[in-house]
Design an enzyme around this catalytic site. Structure first.
Site, PDB file in Angstrom:
ATOM      1  CE1 TYR A   1     161.972  72.990 -11.237  1.00 47.41           C
ATOM      2  CE2 TYR A   1     162.108  74.497 -13.090  1.00 47.41           C
ATOM      3  CZ  TYR A   1     162.643  73.987 -11.924  1.00 47.41           C
ATOM      4  OH  TYR A   1     163.821  74.483 -11.429  1.00 47.41           O
TER       5      TYR A   1
ATOM      6  CB  SER B   1     163.654  78.160 -12.066  1.00 43.92           C
ATOM      7  OG  SER B   1     164.041  77.647 -13.335  1.00 43.92           O
TER       8      SER B   1
END
Length: 285
Positions: free
Chosen positions: A153, A140
């Protein structure tokens, strides 16, 4: 290592039922690849397999045994694996001080351990593929920096990036026949924003948070409201990296402004420490 032609290649995509995973499946199929998608069992997985006319295998990536079974089924049906996309993931936003240990475990079980399980199950087949093979791990942009309400996350994605960088170095030290890409998407039109709806019961009920009275969650608002790239465009960026043998695949360079100042601050501190140590070792006049 690069794979510039997907014709007759066998590709396995976790999290392949929707979003970026489905877009990867569509593009790879258009390029002539045989595609196997893996995802949690349900209507979405079945519908995607039917729509695209591809093989779907129900698999929870957080379960190492299930991933071993996935690899065994792919090898039994196709005799090889050429491309592995460790793409399955969940999104989670919550103030750090409000998170439970179950929240942490859920995010890491899918985002981090899902990648580890994928590598553990498939690398023996990828590294022995005589035609060369490729791994794409979906990290990400938040594997490069983080923001409020994204501790679990981002931490899971930082870990994915560390594993991916290590894998790339190790593959270069062997025969160089397995290429590696770290795929770092930003805001994308996917179903990851509804991850809590698919949270397994073993992690307990999903948490609730009222952003109106939580300054940490409020600070996340500009990220959640950002314009999202189509999943197909994001998938194309990842596949371009595979075709050209590039380690990095980044979808939103415009959202990386804070990387440079953080890097500069780190380098400045390293230089300060280096200068301080040099002065302490200097002989007295």
């Amino acid at each position: 290592m690069k794979i510039d032609n997907f014709n007759d290649r066998v590709a396995v995509i976790t999290g392949g039922a929707a979003g970026i995973g489905r877009a990867l499946a569509e593009l790879l199929q258009e390029g002539g690849a045989t595609v196997v998608i893996a995802d949690l069992p349900g209507e979405t997985l079945d519908a995607t397999a039917l729509d695209l006319g591809i093989t779907a295998i129900a698999c929870d990536v957080s379960d190492a045994t299930a991933m071993d079974s996935l690899a065994a089924q792919v090898m039994q049906r196709h005799g090889k694996v050429d491309l592995l996309f460790n793409n399955a993931g969940v999104g989670f936003q919550q103030s750090l001080y409000k998170m439970s240990l179950r929240d942490w475990r859920w995010v890491f079980d899918v985002n981090f351990w899902g990648v580890v399980h994928g590598l553990n199950s498939f690398l023996p087949h990828l590294t022995t593929n005589p035609d060369g093979a490729y791994v794409v791990n979906t990290a990400s942009l938040l594997s490069l920096y983080t923001n409020s309400a994204l501790a679990a996350y981002a931490a899971s994605k930082y870990a994915v990036l560390a594993v991916t960088e290590t894998l790339a170095r190790e593959m270069e030290l062997t025969d160089g026949k397995v290429g590696v890409t770290a795929f770092c998407p930003g805001p994308i039109q996917t179903t990851i924003y509804g991850s809590l709806d698919r949270r397994d019961q073993r992690y307990g009920p999903p948490p609730t948070s009222d952003a109106t009275d939580d300054p940490v969650m409020k600070a996340l608002g500009h990220i959640m409201d950002a314009k999202r790239m189509s999943a197909r465009d994001a998938a194309q960026i990842a596949l371009d990296a595979v075709r050209n043998g590039r380690f990095w695949a980044i979808t939103h360079p415009e959202y990386t402004q804070q990387i440079a100042p953080e890097h500069d601050a780190l380098m400045a501190e390293i230089e300060r420490q280096r200068s301080s140590q040099a002065l302490s070792k200097a002989p007295l006049a």
